[in-house]
Structures are given as structure tokens and as C-alpha cells.
Design a protein around this motif. Structure first.
Motif, PDB file in Angstrom:
ATOM      1  N   TYR A  44      46.159 -97.337  21.263  1.00  0.00           N
ATOM      2  CA  TYR A  44      45.424 -96.585  22.277  1.00  0.00           C
ATOM      3  C   TYR A  44      44.000 -96.339  21.785  1.00  0.00           C
ATOM      4  O   TYR A  44      43.780 -96.130  20.591  1.00  0.00           O
ATOM      5  CB  TYR A  44      46.107 -95.245  22.553  1.00  0.00           C
ATOM      6  CG  TYR A  44      47.493 -95.391  23.137  1.00  0.00           C
ATOM      7  CD1 TYR A  44      47.671 -95.508  24.505  1.00  0.00           C
ATOM      8  CD2 TYR A  44      48.619 -95.431  22.317  1.00  0.00           C
ATOM      9  CE1 TYR A  44      48.935 -95.660  25.043  1.00  0.00           C
ATOM     10  CE2 TYR A  44      49.885 -95.580  22.854  1.00  0.00           C
ATOM     11  CZ  TYR A  44      50.040 -95.694  24.217  1.00  0.00           C
ATOM     12  OH  TYR A  44      51.299 -95.858  24.750  1.00  0.00           O
ATOM     13  N   THR A  46      41.990 -93.841  21.836  1.00  0.00           N
ATOM     14  CA  THR A  46      41.729 -92.605  21.111  1.00  0.00           C
ATOM     15  C   THR A  46      42.314 -92.599  19.702  1.00  0.00           C
ATOM     16  O   THR A  46      41.908 -91.783  18.880  1.00  0.00           O
ATOM     17  CB  THR A  46      42.279 -91.399  21.899  1.00  0.00           C
ATOM     18  OG1 THR A  46      43.603 -91.692  22.319  1.00  0.00           O
ATOM     19  CG2 THR A  46      41.420 -91.119  23.120  1.00  0.00           C
ATOM     20  N   TRP A  79      42.794 -93.295  28.442  1.00  0.00           N
ATOM     21  CA  TRP A  79      43.269 -93.297  27.056  1.00  0.00           C
ATOM     22  C   TRP A  79      44.771 -93.524  26.976  1.00  0.00           C
ATOM     23  O   TRP A  79      45.267 -94.002  25.953  1.00  0.00           O
ATOM     24  CB  TRP A  79      42.901 -91.998  26.345  1.00  0.00           C
ATOM     25  CG  TRP A  79      43.582 -90.773  26.894  1.00  0.00           C
ATOM     26  CD1 TRP A  79      43.052 -89.881  27.777  1.00  0.00           C
ATOM     27  CD2 TRP A  79      44.910 -90.319  26.618  1.00  0.00           C
ATOM     28  NE1 TRP A  79      43.962 -88.904  28.070  1.00  0.00           N
ATOM     29  CE2 TRP A  79      45.123 -89.138  27.366  1.00  0.00           C
ATOM     30  CE3 TRP A  79      45.950 -90.785  25.809  1.00  0.00           C
ATOM     31  CZ2 TRP A  79      46.311 -88.433  27.333  1.00  0.00           C
ATOM     32  CZ3 TRP A  79      47.142 -90.077  25.782  1.00  0.00           C
ATOM     33  CH2 TRP A  79      47.310 -88.906  26.534  1.00  0.00           C
ATOM     34  N   HIS A  80      45.522 -93.197  28.016  1.00  0.00           N
ATOM     35  CA  HIS A  80      46.976 -93.299  27.956  1.00  0.00           C
ATOM     36  C   HIS A  80      47.493 -94.692  28.338  1.00  0.00           C
ATOM     37  O   HIS A  80      48.704 -94.900  28.415  1.00  0.00           O
ATOM     38  CB  HIS A  80      47.632 -92.218  28.818  1.00  0.00           C
ATOM     39  CG  HIS A  80      47.170 -92.191  30.232  1.00  0.00           C
ATOM     40  ND1 HIS A  80      45.950 -91.687  30.603  1.00  0.00           N
ATOM     41  CD2 HIS A  80      47.762 -92.626  31.362  1.00  0.00           C
ATOM     42  CE1 HIS A  80      45.814 -91.795  31.909  1.00  0.00           C
ATOM     43  NE2 HIS A  80      46.891 -92.369  32.391  1.00  0.00           N
ATOM     44  N   CYS A 115      42.339 -85.507  26.458  1.00  0.00           N
ATOM     45  CA  CYS A 115      43.192 -85.846  25.318  1.00  0.00           C
ATOM     46  C   CYS A 115      42.797 -84.943  24.149  1.00  0.00           C
ATOM     47  O   CYS A 115      41.979 -85.323  23.318  1.00  0.00           O
ATOM     48  CB  CYS A 115      43.016 -87.316  24.953  1.00  0.00           C
ATOM     49  SG  CYS A 115      44.067 -87.806  23.590  1.00  0.00           S
ATOM     50  N   ASN A 118      45.988 -85.892  18.763  1.00  0.00           N
ATOM     51  CA  ASN A 118      46.872 -87.045  18.565  1.00  0.00           C
ATOM     52  C   ASN A 118      48.317 -86.715  18.931  1.00  0.00           C
ATOM     53  O   ASN A 118      49.090 -87.608  19.278  1.00  0.00           O
ATOM     54  CB  ASN A 118      46.800 -87.536  17.125  1.00  0.00           C
ATOM     55  CG  ASN A 118      45.564 -88.372  16.874  1.00  0.00           C
ATOM     56  OD1 ASN A 118      44.795 -88.662  17.794  1.00  0.00           O
ATOM     57  ND2 ASN A 118      45.346 -88.755  15.638  1.00  0.00           N
ATOM     58  N   VAL A 120      49.278 -85.204  21.540  1.00  0.00           N
ATOM     59  CA  VAL A 120      49.405 -85.506  22.973  1.00  0.00           C
ATOM     60  C   VAL A 120      49.646 -86.998  23.165  1.00  0.00           C
ATOM     61  O   VAL A 120      50.476 -87.407  23.979  1.00  0.00           O
ATOM     62  CB  VAL A 120      48.146 -85.045  23.745  1.00  0.00           C
ATOM     63  CG1 VAL A 120      48.178 -85.522  25.182  1.00  0.00           C
ATOM     64  CG2 VAL A 120      48.007 -83.536  23.680  1.00  0.00           C
ATOM     65  N   ILE A 121      48.932 -87.817  22.390  1.00  0.00           N
ATOM     66  CA  ILE A 121      49.108 -89.268  22.473  1.00  0.00           C
ATOM     67  C   ILE A 121      50.519 -89.644  22.019  1.00  0.00           C
ATOM     68  O   ILE A 121      51.191 -90.460  22.651  1.00  0.00           O
ATOM     69  CB  ILE A 121      48.051 -90.004  21.613  1.00  0.00           C
ATOM     70  CG1 ILE A 121      46.646 -89.599  22.034  1.00  0.00           C
ATOM     71  CG2 ILE A 121      48.236 -91.514  21.712  1.00  0.00           C
ATOM     72  CD1 ILE A 121      45.577 -90.008  21.052  1.00  0.00           C
ATOM     73  N   HIS A 124      53.036 -88.755  24.712  1.00  0.00           N
ATOM     74  CA  HIS A 124      52.954 -89.723  25.807  1.00  0.00           C
ATOM     75  C   HIS A 124      53.623 -91.047  25.412  1.00  0.00           C
ATOM     76  O   HIS A 124      54.380 -91.633  26.192  1.00  0.00           O
ATOM     77  CB  HIS A 124      51.505 -89.965  26.210  1.00  0.00           C
ATOM     78  CG  HIS A 124      51.348 -91.080  27.183  1.00  0.00           C
ATOM     79  ND1 HIS A 124      51.704 -90.953  28.508  1.00  0.00           N
ATOM     80  CD2 HIS A 124      50.931 -92.355  27.015  1.00  0.00           C
ATOM     81  CE1 HIS A 124      51.498 -92.113  29.114  1.00  0.00           C
ATOM     82  NE2 HIS A 124      51.037 -92.972  28.232  1.00  0.00           N
TER      83      HIS A 124
END
Length: 158
Positions: A44, A46, A79-80, A115, A118, A120-121, A124
Motif C-alpha cells: 500500500y 502509505t 491508500w486502501h 489514514c 499503520n 489502520v492499514i 484494513h
């Protein structure tokens, strides 16, 4: 026909040459040089752009820096979505390196999700993996994995 392992290897290790440039209207103390990276298709934006942020923060005034976001030819990049998907959707017919514009102001609230970290990433990513596993294997693969296996899968992506 290519063997499945060959296809998986090509996808997993695939890289996209990318040129990051600072948006022309960003206020800088001096001119910002472009920054080049080979981006992994399965990651990703980010997660792989800490170096990009450090590079451009050198020429920015601290008070002018907000949340970093990216666009390609005026289209904000989500970003997702994995990098490979973003490239295939927006730039597969363009010459390499892929030119991405970096912004530190005017976050497009209507087009992008924030975002904040990290984690959160990671949340997801794990949610996407669980959805895919439910569709393909009726959740048997993810449910059989231990928490440390989930972490190892995430660390492999990072």
C-alpha cells in the motif's frame, strides 16, 4: 502456459518504477527534487512512502505540512487499494516511471479516507484477507491460523 507458482512469484515480487514529485503549489523553502522508488505491487502507498515523506519534508515549512496524500493526473489515489491495483486502474497505459504527485495540503475529504496510522492499514488488510478467505475457502484458512500467523502475514506485506 505459465505454472501457477510462476504467476504467483511474478505478482508477489512485481515492482513498479515510480517518480514522486511535489505538487507545484506547495510552499517550499527551496525547489524539491523528484524522488524515485521501485514500489511493490502487493503493498500500500502509505506503507512504502516514509522515505518520500522525509525527502519532501526537507524543503517544506513545518507549518505548511498537513496529511500527506497522492494523486495521478489529478485523480487522488486511495491508500486502501494495493499499489498494483492503483497502477492498473489509472496508469497501465502510461510510460514508466509512474509519475505520482505528492500533496501536504488540501486533503480531498470527499475522495479519500484518512489514514492516521499503520494499525489502520493493518486492520484494513486483515479485513480484506478475511473477506477473500470467506469467499474462496469458507473462512477455513484464516480461522485455522494463529494470531502469530496473522502478524507474520502482515509483516511479510510490510
Amino acid at each position: 502456459m505459465a505454472d501457477d507458482k510462476d504467476v504467483l512469484r511474478d505478482v508477489w515480487f512485481g515492482r513498479i518504477p515510480t517518480c514522486f514529485t511535489l505538487y507545484q503549489d506547495e510552499i517550499t523553502e527551496r525547489e524539491a527534487e523528484p524522488f524515485y522508488l521501485l514500489l511493490p505491487r502487493v503493498s500500500y502507498l502509505t506503507l512504502v512512502t516514509d522515505k518520500v515523506k522525509k525527502h519532501f519534508l526537507k524543503v517544506m515549512k513545518a507549518e505548511d505540512v498537513e496529511e500527506m496524500w497522492f494523486d495521478f493526473e489529478g485523480t487522488p489515489l486511495k491508500w486502501h487499494y494495493p499499489i498494483g491495483l492503483l497502477f492498473d486502474l489509472h496508469a497501465s497505459n502510461t510510460a514508466l516511471p509512474w509519475s505520482i504527485t505528492v500533496h501536504f495540503k488540501n486533503f480531498p475529504e470527499r475522495d479519500l479516507l484518512h489514514c492516521p496510522s499503520n494499525s489502520v492499514i493493518e486492520a484494513h488488510f486483515m479485513s480484506s484477507i478475511k473477506e477473500a478467505d470467506a469467499l474462496k475457502h469458507k473462512s477455513q484458512v484464516i480461522n485455522d491460523m494463529q494470531k502469530k500467523d496473522h502478524k507474520q502475514l502482515w509483516m511479510g506485506l510490510r
